[in-house]
Design a protein around this motif. Structure first.
Motif, PDB file in Angstrom:
ATOM      1  N   GLU A 102     -38.665   7.140 -48.213  1.00 38.27           N
ATOM      2  CA  GLU A 102     -38.011   6.460 -47.099  1.00 38.27           C
ATOM      3  C   GLU A 102     -39.013   5.799 -46.160  1.00 38.27           C
ATOM      4  O   GLU A 102     -38.633   5.267 -45.113  1.00 38.27           O
ATOM      5  N   GLY A 103     -40.297   5.863 -46.524  1.00 36.61           N
ATOM      6  CA  GLY A 103     -41.319   5.218 -45.715  1.00 36.61           C
ATOM      7  C   GLY A 103     -41.823   6.053 -44.561  1.00 36.61           C
ATOM      8  O   GLY A 103     -42.401   5.517 -43.610  1.00 36.61           O
ATOM      9  N   ARG A 104     -41.630   7.373 -44.623  1.00 30.36           N
ATOM     10  CA  ARG A 104     -42.065   8.247 -43.536  1.00 30.36           C
ATOM     11  C   ARG A 104     -43.343   9.003 -43.918  1.00 30.36           C
ATOM     12  O   ARG A 104     -43.580   9.307 -45.078  1.00 30.36           O
ATOM     13  N   THR A 105     -44.130   9.322 -42.925  1.00 32.47           N
ATOM     14  CA  THR A 105     -45.375  10.070 -43.104  1.00 32.47           C
ATOM     15  C   THR A 105     -45.071  11.556 -43.253  1.00 32.47           C
ATOM     16  O   THR A 105     -44.113  12.075 -42.666  1.00 32.47           O
ATOM     17  N   ILE A 106     -45.883  12.260 -44.049  1.00 29.99           N
ATOM     18  CA  ILE A 106     -45.722  13.703 -44.214  1.00 29.99           C
ATOM     19  C   ILE A 106     -47.019  14.421 -43.848  1.00 29.99           C
ATOM     20  O   ILE A 106     -48.088  13.819 -43.792  1.00 29.99           O
ATOM     21  N   GLU A 107     -46.908  15.724 -43.627  1.00 26.15           N
ATOM     22  CA  GLU A 107     -48.066  16.601 -43.469  1.00 26.15           C
ATOM     23  C   GLU A 107     -48.132  17.472 -44.726  1.00 26.15           C
ATOM     24  O   GLU A 107     -47.443  18.475 -44.830  1.00 26.15           O
TER      25      GLU A 107
ATOM     26  N   ASP B 269     -49.498   9.003 -45.728  1.00 24.70           N
ATOM     27  CA  ASP B 269     -48.583   7.875 -45.564  1.00 24.70           C
ATOM     28  C   ASP B 269     -48.121   7.385 -46.937  1.00 24.70           C
ATOM     29  O   ASP B 269     -48.859   7.498 -47.915  1.00 24.70           O
ATOM     30  N   PRO B 270     -46.915   6.819 -47.024  1.00 24.46           N
ATOM     31  CA  PRO B 270     -46.470   6.258 -48.295  1.00 24.46           C
ATOM     32  C   PRO B 270     -47.243   4.997 -48.651  1.00 24.46           C
ATOM     33  O   PRO B 270     -47.432   4.128 -47.799  1.00 24.46           O
ATOM     34  N   GLY B 271     -47.724   4.906 -49.893  1.00 21.29           N
ATOM     35  CA  GLY B 271     -48.407   3.709 -50.353  1.00 21.29           C
ATOM     36  C   GLY B 271     -47.461   2.803 -51.108  1.00 21.29           C
ATOM     37  O   GLY B 271     -46.252   3.066 -51.207  1.00 21.29           O
ATOM     38  N   ASP B 272     -48.004   1.728 -51.666  1.00 21.07           N
ATOM     39  CA  ASP B 272     -47.204   0.859 -52.524  1.00 21.07           C
ATOM     40  C   ASP B 272     -46.656   1.642 -53.710  1.00 21.07           C
ATOM     41  O   ASP B 272     -45.550   1.401 -54.184  1.00 21.07           O
ATOM     42  N   VAL B 273     -47.479   2.581 -54.213  1.00 24.06           N
ATOM     43  CA  VAL B 273     -47.066   3.469 -55.293  1.00 24.06           C
ATOM     44  C   VAL B 273     -47.249   4.908 -54.821  1.00 24.06           C
ATOM     45  O   VAL B 273     -48.284   5.259 -54.257  1.00 24.06           O
ATOM     46  N   VAL B 274     -46.228   5.733 -55.027  1.00 20.26           N
ATOM     47  CA  VAL B 274     -46.332   7.169 -54.778  1.00 20.26           C
ATOM     48  C   VAL B 274     -46.351   7.862 -56.133  1.00 20.26           C
ATOM     49  O   VAL B 274     -45.477   7.619 -56.978  1.00 20.26           O
ATOM     50  N   MET B 275     -47.346   8.705 -56.346  1.00 16.36           N
ATOM     51  CA  MET B 275     -47.542   9.347 -57.636  1.00 16.36           C
ATOM     52  C   MET B 275     -47.516  10.868 -57.462  1.00 16.36           C
ATOM     53  O   MET B 275     -48.337  11.427 -56.744  1.00 16.36           O
ATOM     54  N   VAL B 276     -46.544  11.528 -58.103  1.00 20.16           N
ATOM     55  CA  VAL B 276     -46.474  12.992 -58.098  1.00 20.16           C
ATOM     56  C   VAL B 276     -47.039  13.475 -59.425  1.00 20.16           C
ATOM     57  O   VAL B 276     -46.583  13.051 -60.492  1.00 20.16           O
ATOM     58  N   GLU B 277     -48.036  14.375 -59.364  1.00 18.75           N
ATOM     59  CA  GLU B 277     -48.747  14.767 -60.587  1.00 18.75           C
ATOM     60  C   GLU B 277     -48.912  16.279 -60.651  1.00 18.75           C
ATOM     61  O   GLU B 277     -49.344  16.898 -59.685  1.00 18.75           O
TER      62      GLU B 277
ATOM     63  N   PRO C 293     -43.329   0.444 -44.395  1.00 15.30           N
ATOM     64  CA  PRO C 293     -42.571   0.030 -45.577  1.00 15.30           C
ATOM     65  C   PRO C 293     -42.404   1.152 -46.588  1.00 15.30           C
ATOM     66  O   PRO C 293     -43.215   2.073 -46.653  1.00 15.30           O
ATOM     67  N   VAL C 294     -41.325   1.057 -47.363  1.00 17.60           N
ATOM     68  CA  VAL C 294     -41.089   2.061 -48.410  1.00 17.60           C
ATOM     69  C   VAL C 294     -41.910   1.693 -49.639  1.00 17.60           C
ATOM     70  O   VAL C 294     -42.272   0.537 -49.839  1.00 17.60           O
ATOM     71  N   PRO C 295     -42.226   2.689 -50.502  1.00 19.04           N
ATOM     72  CA  PRO C 295     -43.002   2.406 -51.717  1.00 19.04           C
ATOM     73  C   PRO C 295     -42.244   1.482 -52.662  1.00 19.04           C
ATOM     74  O   PRO C 295     -41.012   1.478 -52.713  1.00 19.04           O
TER      75      PRO C 295
END
Length: 209
Positions: free
Chosen positions: A77-82, A101-109, A2-4
């Motif tokens: 988009e709900g895709r995993t990254i390295e 993996d994308p969570g319910d919330v994605v936080m860029v800090e 699922p997407v965040p």
């Protein structure tokens, strides 16, 4: 996958308390993906250590914005990254990556999270944490000396030569991109309201403002 439900960006000066705010406003959310901007410093493997030590790491050009955009879009988009791993003791990425993996919330800090226009376009909420400069430099000294094993004189010299002027030139001005400016440690009400907003969106009851 699922997407965040929500993608949040948090910017602010070094030692401002961005990570603390990130944890506070997402407290109680089952799945949170934290993307530290520091992990996206450009790869300097071809640069000698003596030259890496002289790089201005508080300038926007120090970051690999292209890779961050690609990774953030993938998470949206709900895709995993390295995600790359960064070692401050060598001023460079390591050979290791972390599967994220994308969570319910994605936080860029990070200090300059709101600097890049294309990154901002992927964010639902833009936050800026504002903290007194004296508090920030004390935190910076403690972190770099204790956690990163650096010499006190070098930390102070770096602060005066690059960190402070870059904050004034690049970090401070991006406040205009923020939906909310949070006085760190002085506004429990704002943090509480943001936490309610985050939970409301994740639970499907609200839309991000």
């Amino acid at each position: 996958m699922p997407v965040p439900s929500l993608v949040i960006g948090i910017a602010g000066g070094t030692g401002a308390g961005k990570t603390t705010i990130a944890h506070e406003i997402t407290s109680g959310v089952d799945s949170v993906t934290l993307v530290p901007l520091d992990n996206y410093y450009a790869d300097r493997s071809d640069t000698p250590m003596t030259e890496r030590e002289q790089i201005n790491y508080d300038h926007p050009d120090a970051f690999d914005w292209k890779l961050l955009r690609e990774h953030l879009l993938a998470l949206c988009e709900g895709r995993t990254i390295e995600m790359p791993e960064y070692d401050f003791s060598i001023h460079n990425r390591t050979d290791e990556t972390t599967t994220v993996d994308p969570g319910d919330v994605v936080m860029v800090e990070g200090i300059l999270t709101l600097h890049d226009e294309q990154v901002c376009e992927l964010l639902d909420i833009n936050l800026y944490v504002e903290t007194d400069a004296d508090v920030r430099i004390i935190r910076r000294i403690r972190r770099d000396v204790i956690e990163r094993g650096r010499e006190l004189d070098g930390v102070i010299s770096q602060y005066l030569s690059t960190v402070k002027p870059m904050h004034e030139q690049f970090v401070e001005p991006i406040k205009k991109e923020a939906d909310l400016i949070i006085p760190e440690g002085a506004n429990d009400t704002a943090v509480g309201l943001l936490r309610e907003q985050v939970h409301g969106v994740v639970d499907g009851d609200e839309r991000p403002f």
